[in-house]
Design a protein around this motif. Structure first.
Motif, PDB file in Angstrom:
ATOM      1  N   LYS A  60      -1.428  -0.168   6.498  1.00 19.18           N
ATOM      2  CA  LYS A  60      -1.652   1.059   7.252  1.00 19.18           C
ATOM      3  C   LYS A  60      -2.500   0.788   8.494  1.00 19.18           C
ATOM      4  O   LYS A  60      -3.433  -0.004   8.470  1.00 19.18           O
ATOM      5  N   ALA A  61      -2.171   1.497   9.565  1.00 24.64           N
ATOM      6  CA  ALA A  61      -2.965   1.425  10.791  1.00 24.64           C
ATOM      7  C   ALA A  61      -3.259   2.854  11.249  1.00 24.64           C
ATOM      8  O   ALA A  61      -3.768   3.657  10.470  1.00 24.64           O
ATOM      9  N   ARG A  62      -2.898   3.168  12.480  1.00 19.83           N
ATOM     10  CA  ARG A  62      -3.119   4.517  13.013  1.00 19.83           C
ATOM     11  C   ARG A  62      -1.812   5.052  13.581  1.00 19.83           C
ATOM     12  O   ARG A  62      -1.540   4.935  14.766  1.00 19.83           O
ATOM     13  N   GLY A  63      -1.001   5.591  12.697  1.00 26.55           N
ATOM     14  CA  GLY A  63       0.259   6.193  13.130  1.00 26.55           C
ATOM     15  C   GLY A  63       1.461   5.299  12.948  1.00 26.55           C
ATOM     16  O   GLY A  63       2.514   5.756  12.514  1.00 26.55           O
ATOM     17  N   ILE A  64       1.324   4.029  13.284  1.00 28.92           N
ATOM     18  CA  ILE A  64       2.412   3.056  13.126  1.00 28.92           C
ATOM     19  C   ILE A  64       1.845   1.849  12.398  1.00 28.92           C
ATOM     20  O   ILE A  64       0.878   1.238  12.864  1.00 28.92           O
ATOM     21  N   PRO A  65       2.397   1.473  11.243  1.00 31.35           N
ATOM     22  CA  PRO A  65       1.805   0.409  10.433  1.00 31.35           C
ATOM     23  C   PRO A  65       1.814  -0.944  11.135  1.00 31.35           C
ATOM     24  O   PRO A  65       2.689  -1.251  11.951  1.00 31.35           O
ATOM     25  N   VAL A  66       0.826  -1.755  10.794  1.00 32.12           N
ATOM     26  CA  VAL A  66       0.833  -3.154  11.209  1.00 32.12           C
ATOM     27  C   VAL A  66       1.971  -3.863  10.472  1.00 32.12           C
ATOM     28  O   VAL A  66       2.219  -3.613   9.292  1.00 32.12           O
ATOM     29  N   GLY A  67       2.665  -4.741  11.193  1.00 31.59           N
ATOM     30  CA  GLY A  67       3.814  -5.433  10.622  1.00 31.59           C
ATOM     31  C   GLY A  67       5.136  -4.781  10.972  1.00 31.59           C
ATOM     32  O   GLY A  67       6.178  -5.151  10.436  1.00 31.59           O
ATOM     33  N   THR A  68       5.111  -3.815  11.915  1.00 32.46           N
ATOM     34  CA  THR A  68       6.328  -3.084  12.291  1.00 32.46           C
ATOM     35  C   THR A  68       7.028  -3.759  13.458  1.00 32.46           C
ATOM     36  O   THR A  68       6.407  -4.084  14.472  1.00 32.46           O
ATOM     37  N   ILE A  69       8.335  -3.944  13.318  1.00 31.11           N
ATOM     38  CA  ILE A  69       9.196  -4.426  14.407  1.00 31.11           C
ATOM     39  C   ILE A  69      10.224  -3.326  14.651  1.00 31.11           C
ATOM     40  O   ILE A  69      11.118  -3.103  13.831  1.00 31.11           O
ATOM     41  N   LEU A  70      10.064  -2.633  15.752  1.00 28.24           N
ATOM     42  CA  LEU A  70      10.888  -1.468  16.077  1.00 28.24           C
ATOM     43  C   LEU A  70      11.730  -1.781  17.306  1.00 28.24           C
ATOM     44  O   LEU A  70      11.189  -2.090  18.373  1.00 28.24           O
ATOM     45  N   GLU A  71      13.062  -1.710  17.159  1.00 32.27           N
ATOM     46  CA  GLU A  71      13.946  -1.918  18.303  1.00 32.27           C
ATOM     47  C   GLU A  71      14.571  -0.582  18.695  1.00 32.27           C
ATOM     48  O   GLU A  71      15.115   0.136  17.849  1.00 32.27           O
ATOM     49  N   THR A  72      14.470  -0.250  19.987  1.00 36.33           N
ATOM     50  CA  THR A  72      15.021   1.007  20.497  1.00 36.33           C
ATOM     51  C   THR A  72      15.892   0.741  21.716  1.00 36.33           C
ATOM     52  O   THR A  72      15.785  -0.301  22.362  1.00 36.33           O
ATOM     53  N   SER A  73      16.731   1.699  22.031  1.00 39.76           N
ATOM     54  CA  SER A  73      17.442   1.701  23.308  1.00 39.76           C
ATOM     55  C   SER A  73      17.313   3.096  23.900  1.00 39.76           C
ATOM     56  O   SER A  73      17.333   4.096  23.172  1.00 39.76           O
ATOM     57  N   GLU A  97       0.835  -1.204   0.000  1.00 40.12           N
ATOM     58  CA  GLU A  97       0.000   0.000   0.000  1.00 40.12           C
ATOM     59  C   GLU A  97       0.870   1.255   0.000  1.00 40.12           C
ATOM     60  O   GLU A  97       1.695   1.432   0.917  1.00 40.12           O
ATOM     61  N   PRO A  98       0.689   2.166  -0.929  1.00 39.55           N
ATOM     62  CA  PRO A  98       1.381   3.457  -0.847  1.00 39.55           C
ATOM     63  C   PRO A  98       1.063   4.220   0.445  1.00 39.55           C
ATOM     64  O   PRO A  98       1.949   4.859   1.012  1.00 39.55           O
ATOM     65  N   VAL A  99      -0.179   4.124   0.928  1.00 33.96           N
ATOM     66  CA  VAL A  99      -0.536   4.849   2.158  1.00 33.96           C
ATOM     67  C   VAL A  99       0.196   4.271   3.364  1.00 33.96           C
ATOM     68  O   VAL A  99       0.499   4.991   4.322  1.00 33.96           O
ATOM     69  N   ALA A 100       0.486   2.959   3.331  1.00 35.50           N
ATOM     70  CA  ALA A 100       1.241   2.355   4.429  1.00 35.50           C
ATOM     71  C   ALA A 100       2.693   2.819   4.402  1.00 35.50           C
ATOM     72  O   ALA A 100       3.304   3.060   5.451  1.00 35.50           O
ATOM     73  N   VAL A 101       3.252   2.962   3.191  1.00 34.88           N
ATOM     74  CA  VAL A 101       4.617   3.478   3.069  1.00 34.88           C
ATOM     75  C   VAL A 101       4.678   4.916   3.586  1.00 34.88           C
ATOM     76  O   VAL A 101       5.621   5.298   4.299  1.00 34.88           O
ATOM     77  N   ALA A 102       3.664   5.716   3.265  1.00 30.17           N
ATOM     78  CA  ALA A 102       3.626   7.097   3.756  1.00 30.17           C
ATOM     79  C   ALA A 102       3.543   7.121   5.277  1.00 30.17           C
ATOM     80  O   ALA A 102       4.196   7.945   5.937  1.00 30.17           O
ATOM     81  N   GLU A 103       2.764   6.218   5.850  1.00 25.77           N
ATOM     82  CA  GLU A 103       2.654   6.155   7.305  1.00 25.77           C
ATOM     83  C   GLU A 103       3.977   5.731   7.937  1.00 25.77           C
ATOM     84  O   GLU A 103       4.370   6.253   8.993  1.00 25.77           O
ATOM     85  N   LEU A 104       4.663   4.812   7.291  1.00 19.57           N
ATOM     86  CA  LEU A 104       5.967   4.377   7.792  1.00 19.57           C
ATOM     87  C   LEU A 104       6.962   5.533   7.762  1.00 19.57           C
ATOM     88  O   LEU A 104       7.729   5.741   8.730  1.00 19.57           O
TER      89      LEU A 104
END
Length: 509
Positions: A80-93, A35-42
């Motif tokens: 696309k979801a609401r702010g952060i796409p479904v299927g996201t794996i985000l690692e932070t420190s 989805e282009p809209v999911a890429v934009a959300e990412l």
């Protein structure tokens, strides 16, 4: 928004070009629609980099270490979801992103094996539908809980229930709960179905009265959207050795449950996100993408404790909710077929934050619509030590689901997709596709709170229209084909297919 920001690296990977230079990999072969809209959300989500830089510059003492986005990986069910796409794996420190797990905390999958065959079930499918409608939607669930049971559930999950519910208390579904083996059950739930919390926040209504048993509409509820309880059959064995070890046989009836913490999770998530939002420094502009962060450091210790307790309260509820839904399906089968074995294969979340130490320091893996898919080394001490973590990937309603074995693939932080993923939005699914939807209704058995065969329901076009609209939004044409998603998971090295499960009947909320 075009897809020009995506650069294909190989048959299964694309790189997202972004202004921050963050390494973002999307796993999708050429057959997976994007989805282009999911890429934009990412892209908008990656503005997190600006937020952490601004807050760290203004308030460095709020962080114990310099905040870093360690990695971002996207699974093939990306949408696309609401702010952060479904299927996201985000690692932070150095910081947490509470919004990165969505509203449905510990939404996840659960799978049971049964002693029934598909031929047995098909011969009595009408009777089973009546039994399911009674238990799931017509006051048949019967899950009474006292205040101590509810508190133990929220603080210690399923372990808490085993510790506090006496075997003499066997009303309703508790008789089925007591037929399960504690050690075997807990060993087959990710983190043993218990995320320890020190207190309960904002869920006093759920706790109920101390003096009496309390029943509610939340525990044992499926929820809306793409959540379900499904009776399936083992259609194909794809890895004979692992399938044998996991007790999967051709023609066997299985029960798959997909749901989470429903309104309890929504209440907990809203509570801690409000707390995090209020702690945003007044000297720093608000995040343009609306995504707030929680610094990990001495000044925010109480807020961090509050977050983990609230998330764990909701996650513990979700573990129990999936368990009770499976018990309800088991009771439905026994109402039709008499005594039936119903054994847990695995239960795991796909909306959660995990603490990790794999890099020699603490990082936080946020999974939103992504299953943990650890390899056999990481599963030491569990029933899956020799084969890897079971990965449960459902297709769209009416399509096959798959059981896979995790490989511990580092490129996705030991994760895999959690389903087929939407191809079009819920709004778009309401426009056109009339022939496809009618064919779906004719070919597939769906049990809902509305019995379309009842004469009084036939005369209520408003009720029929509303429920049909709900089903239409989740029909197969609204989702990606599961085949290309599974092929990407396998070819990229995330997990190995073990068995294909074909739906026989689905219960929808």
């Amino acid at each position: 928004m075009s897809l020009n920001e995506l650069k294909r690296v190989d048959a299964n990977r694309l790189e997202l070009i972004n202004p921050y230079g963050i390494d973002v990999t999307l796993f999708a072969n050429e057959e997976v629609p994007i989805e282009p809209v999911a890429v934009a959300e990412l892209q908008a989500m990656l503005q997190l980099q600006e937020t952490i830089e601004d807050i760290y510059k203004a308030c460095p003492k709020r962080f114990s270490v310099e905040p870093v986005i360690e990695s971002v990986a996207i699974t093939p069910d990306f949408h696309k979801a609401r702010g952060i796409p479904v299927g996201t794996i985000l690692e932070t420190s150095g910081f947490l992103v509470p919004q990165a797990i969505g509203n449905d905390i510990n939404c996840g999958m659960r799978l049971h094996r049964t002693s029934l065959t598909a031929d047995q079930l098909k011969a009595s499918v009408n009777t089973l539908e009546i039994a399911c409608r009674s238990i799931f939607f017509e006051a048949g669930r019967r899950i009474p809980l006292a205040w101590p049971h509810r508190e133990a559930l929220l603080l210690s999950g399923i372990e808490g229930l085993y510790a506090t519910v006496d075997k003499t208390f066997d009303e309703g579904l508790w008789s089925y709960f007591h037929r399960t083996d504690r050690d075997e059950t807990l060993a087959r739930i990710e983190r043993r179905g218990c995320l320890s919390a020190s207190r309960v926040h904002g869920l006093e209504d759920f706790l109920g009265h101390r003096e009496r048993l309390h029943r509610d509409s939340q525990i044992g509820s499926i929820g809306g959207g793409n959540h379900f309880v499904e009776f399936q059959k083992v259609e194909r064995i794809l890895d004979g050795q692992i399938a044998h070890a996991w007790g999967l046989e051709p023609g066997m009836v299985t029960i798959m449950v997909h749901t989470g913490s429903v309104s309890v999770g929504y209440a907990s998530g809203s509570f801690y996100r409000d707390q995090v939002r209020l702690r945003h420094p007044t000297s720093v502009r608000r995040p343009q993408n609306g995504i707030d962060i929680l610094p990990i450091g001495p000044e925010d210790g109480e807020a961090e404790s509050l977050f983990w307790d609230s998330m764990n309260n909701a996650a513990n509820f979700a573990y129990a909710n999936r368990m009770f839904l499976a018990l309800m399906a088991w009771a439905s089968l026994e109402n039709c077929f008499g005594e039936t074995r119903c054994e847990l294969l695995y239960d795991a979340p796909h909306n959660m934050i995990w603490k990790e130490q794999s890099k020699g320091y603490e990082t936080y893996i946020h999974r939103k619509g992504a299953c943990p898919a650890r390899g056999f080394d990481a599963m030491a001490g569990t029933p899956f030590a020799y084969y890897g973590e079971p990965v449960l990937v459902p297709g769209s309603m009416g399509a096959s689901s798959y059981v896979l074995a995790g490989n511990g693939f580092p490129g996705t932080n030991q994760s895999a997709a959690h389903g087929a993923g939407r191809a079009i939005s819920r709004g778009a699914s309401m426009k056109g596709f009339d022939r496809e939807f009618q064919q779906f209704l004719e070919e597939f058995r769906v049990v809902t709170p509305v019995d379309f065969r009842r004469q009084d329901i036939r005369q209520r076009s408003d009720i029929r229209h509303k429920k049909l609209a709900d089903l239409r939004q989740e029909a197969p044409f609204a989702y990606k084909g599961i085949g290309s998603v599974i092929e990407t998971i396998q070819s990229s090295g995330m997990a190995r297919p073990v068995a294909e499960l074909k739906p026989l009947m689905t219960v929808k909320g």
